[in-house]
Design a protein around this motif. Structure first.
Motif, PDB file in Angstrom:
ATOM      1  N   GLN A  34       0.810  -1.220   0.000  1.00  0.00           N
ATOM      2  CA  GLN A  34       0.000   0.000   0.000  1.00  0.00           C
ATOM      3  C   GLN A  34       0.842   1.268   0.000  1.00  0.00           C
ATOM      4  O   GLN A  34       0.487   2.276   0.625  1.00  0.00           O
ATOM      5  N   LEU A  35       1.981   1.226  -0.695  1.00  0.00           N
ATOM      6  CA  LEU A  35       2.834   2.398  -0.846  1.00  0.00           C
ATOM      7  C   LEU A  35       2.756   2.888  -2.291  1.00  0.00           C
ATOM      8  O   LEU A  35       2.619   2.093  -3.222  1.00  0.00           O
ATOM      9  N   ARG A  36       2.846   4.172  -2.464  1.00  0.00           N
ATOM     10  CA  ARG A  36       2.920   4.763  -3.799  1.00  0.00           C
ATOM     11  C   ARG A  36       4.387   4.782  -4.183  1.00  0.00           C
ATOM     12  O   ARG A  36       5.232   5.217  -3.397  1.00  0.00           O
ATOM     13  N   VAL A  37       4.718   4.320  -5.388  1.00  0.00           N
ATOM     14  CA  VAL A  37       6.116   4.210  -5.807  1.00  0.00           C
ATOM     15  C   VAL A  37       6.345   5.013  -7.079  1.00  0.00           C
ATOM     16  O   VAL A  37       5.600   4.900  -8.045  1.00  0.00           O
ATOM     17  N   VAL A  38       7.401   5.814  -7.052  1.00  0.00           N
ATOM     18  CA  VAL A  38       7.847   6.587  -8.205  1.00  0.00           C
ATOM     19  C   VAL A  38       9.229   6.048  -8.570  1.00  0.00           C
ATOM     20  O   VAL A  38      10.099   5.970  -7.698  1.00  0.00           O
ATOM     21  N   THR A  39       9.442   5.657  -9.831  1.00  0.00           N
ATOM     22  CA  THR A  39      10.738   5.112 -10.232  1.00  0.00           C
ATOM     23  C   THR A  39      11.465   6.078 -11.157  1.00  0.00           C
ATOM     24  O   THR A  39      10.848   6.796 -11.939  1.00  0.00           O
ATOM     25  N   CYS A  40      12.804   6.055 -11.033  1.00  0.00           N
ATOM     26  CA  CYS A  40      13.685   6.862 -11.883  1.00  0.00           C
ATOM     27  C   CYS A  40      14.869   5.995 -12.283  1.00  0.00           C
ATOM     28  O   CYS A  40      15.325   5.161 -11.502  1.00  0.00           O
ATOM     29  N   GLY A  41      15.394   6.214 -13.487  1.00  0.00           N
ATOM     30  CA  GLY A  41      16.482   5.401 -14.008  1.00  0.00           C
ATOM     31  C   GLY A  41      17.875   5.911 -13.692  1.00  0.00           C
ATOM     32  O   GLY A  41      18.859   5.223 -13.961  1.00  0.00           O
ATOM     33  N   ASN A  42      17.969   7.124 -13.139  1.00  0.00           N
ATOM     34  CA  ASN A  42      19.286   7.657 -12.767  1.00  0.00           C
ATOM     35  C   ASN A  42      19.107   8.822 -11.792  1.00  0.00           C
ATOM     36  O   ASN A  42      17.996   9.294 -11.573  1.00  0.00           O
ATOM     37  N   GLY A  43      20.217   9.249 -11.236  1.00  0.00           N
ATOM     38  CA  GLY A  43      20.180  10.303 -10.235  1.00  0.00           C
ATOM     39  C   GLY A  43      19.682  11.636 -10.746  1.00  0.00           C
ATOM     40  O   GLY A  43      18.943  12.336 -10.050  1.00  0.00           O
ATOM     41  N   ARG A  44      20.069  11.990 -11.935  1.00  0.00           N
ATOM     42  CA  ARG A  44      19.637  13.284 -12.491  1.00  0.00           C
ATOM     43  C   ARG A  44      18.113  13.313 -12.640  1.00  0.00           C
ATOM     44  O   ARG A  44      17.457  14.304 -12.305  1.00  0.00           O
ATOM     45  N   GLU A  45      17.556  12.204 -13.119  1.00  0.00           N
ATOM     46  CA  GLU A  45      16.101  12.117 -13.251  1.00  0.00           C
ATOM     47  C   GLU A  45      15.435  12.196 -11.872  1.00  0.00           C
ATOM     48  O   GLU A  45      14.419  12.860 -11.697  1.00  0.00           O
ATOM     49  N   ALA A  46      16.031  11.549 -10.885  1.00  0.00           N
ATOM     50  CA  ALA A  46      15.478  11.571  -9.529  1.00  0.00           C
ATOM     51  C   ALA A  46      15.456  12.998  -8.973  1.00  0.00           C
ATOM     52  O   ALA A  46      14.462  13.419  -8.378  1.00  0.00           O
ATOM     53  N   LEU A  47      16.544  13.729  -9.149  1.00  0.00           N
ATOM     54  CA  LEU A  47      16.592  15.107  -8.640  1.00  0.00           C
ATOM     55  C   LEU A  47      15.538  15.975  -9.314  1.00  0.00           C
ATOM     56  O   LEU A  47      14.927  16.836  -8.665  1.00  0.00           O
ATOM     57  N   ALA A  48      15.297  15.758 -10.597  1.00  0.00           N
ATOM     58  CA  ALA A  48      14.256  16.503 -11.302  1.00  0.00           C
ATOM     59  C   ALA A  48      12.876  16.156 -10.750  1.00  0.00           C
ATOM     60  O   ALA A  48      12.036  17.041 -10.548  1.00  0.00           O
ATOM     61  N   ARG A  49      12.643  14.884 -10.449  1.00  0.00           N
ATOM     62  CA  ARG A  49      11.350  14.448  -9.906  1.00  0.00           C
ATOM     63  C   ARG A  49      11.113  14.997  -8.511  1.00  0.00           C
ATOM     64  O   ARG A  49       9.967  15.193  -8.100  1.00  0.00           O
ATOM     65  N   LEU A  50      12.179  15.249  -7.766  1.00  0.00           N
ATOM     66  CA  LEU A  50      12.022  15.785  -6.412  1.00  0.00           C
ATOM     67  C   LEU A  50      11.426  17.184  -6.411  1.00  0.00           C
ATOM     68  O   LEU A  50      10.962  17.660  -5.376  1.00  0.00           O
ATOM     69  N   LYS A  51      11.417  17.843  -7.556  1.00  0.00           N
ATOM     70  CA  LYS A  51      10.777  19.156  -7.649  1.00  0.00           C
ATOM     71  C   LYS A  51       9.259  19.010  -7.609  1.00  0.00           C
ATOM     72  O   LYS A  51       8.560  19.937  -7.244  1.00  0.00           O
ATOM     73  N   GLU A  52       8.754  17.804  -7.981  1.00  0.00           N
ATOM     74  CA  GLU A  52       7.318  17.541  -8.005  1.00  0.00           C
ATOM     75  C   GLU A  52       6.870  16.638  -6.864  1.00  0.00           C
ATOM     76  O   GLU A  52       5.758  16.745  -6.384  1.00  0.00           O
ATOM     77  N   GLU A  53       7.725  15.713  -6.500  1.00  0.00           N
ATOM     78  CA  GLU A  53       7.379  14.681  -5.528  1.00  0.00           C
ATOM     79  C   GLU A  53       7.945  15.017  -4.153  1.00  0.00           C
ATOM     80  O   GLU A  53       8.998  15.627  -4.040  1.00  0.00           O
ATOM     81  N   LYS A  54       7.260  14.582  -3.149  1.00  0.00           N
ATOM     82  CA  LYS A  54       7.725  14.714  -1.765  1.00  0.00           C
ATOM     83  C   LYS A  54       7.730  13.312  -1.158  1.00  0.00           C
ATOM     84  O   LYS A  54       6.808  12.931  -0.431  1.00  0.00           O
ATOM     85  N   PRO A  55       8.783  12.529  -1.443  1.00  0.00           N
ATOM     86  CA  PRO A  55       8.779  11.140  -0.962  1.00  0.00           C
ATOM     87  C   PRO A  55       8.966  11.045   0.552  1.00  0.00           C
ATOM     88  O   PRO A  55       9.534  11.940   1.176  1.00  0.00           O
ATOM     89  N   ASP A  56       8.481   9.934   1.081  1.00  0.00           N
ATOM     90  CA  ASP A  56       8.676   9.619   2.488  1.00  0.00           C
ATOM     91  C   ASP A  56       9.932   8.777   2.673  1.00  0.00           C
ATOM     92  O   ASP A  56      10.391   8.603   3.799  1.00  0.00           O
ATOM     93  N   LEU A  57      10.464   8.256   1.559  1.00  0.00           N
ATOM     94  CA  LEU A  57      11.660   7.420   1.556  1.00  0.00           C
ATOM     95  C   LEU A  57      12.214   7.378   0.142  1.00  0.00           C
ATOM     96  O   LEU A  57      11.447   7.372  -0.822  1.00  0.00           O
TER      97      LEU A  57
END
Length: 118
Positions: free
Chosen positions: A25-48
């Motif tokens: 019951q967790l929402r999961v966002v996947t990224c293929g590399n660090g640069r993509e992850a940093l870009a997603r952090l502008k939209e997402e607020k992960p708990d982990l």
């Protein structure tokens, strides 16, 4: 619903982790590399965030450094790798957990539950 950011260049591993965590019951966002992850952090607020060490474009260490430098990103980081990284690196970057690949599904779920329960 809590959100987990999974960063791994091996799509099959990222998809397997996503399927397992969605069953929890967790929402999961996947990224293929660090640069993509940093870009997603502008939209997402992960708990982990679960971050692989060895990736192209921007490796896990560089990704963690960038996350930790931004004070607006306050969430636990679980590192996964096929190699055992130096303990000093874990302390320097303030990791909240480490899983050595290959890891059991139970170890993954238990660690994620522990890190997202606070």
């Amino acid at each position: 619903m809590k959100t987990v950011l999974v960063v791994d260049d091996e799509q099959d591993i990222a998809e397997a982790i996503q399927a397992i965590l969605e069953e929890e019951q967790l929402r999961v966002v996947t990224c293929g590399n660090g640069r993509e992850a940093l870009a997603r952090l502008k939209e997402e607020k992960p708990d982990l965030a679960i971050i692989d060490v060895m990736m192209p474009v921007m490796n896990g260490y560089e990704t963690i450094d960038a996350i930790r430098k931004d004070a607006s990103h306050r969430f636990p980081i679980l590192v996964m790798s096929a190699i055992q990284p130096p303990r000093a690196k874990a302390e320097e970057q303030r990791w909240d957990g480490f899983l050595k690949k290959p890891f059991s599904l139970r170890a993954l779920v238990d660690t994620v539950n522990r890190l997202t329960s606070s």
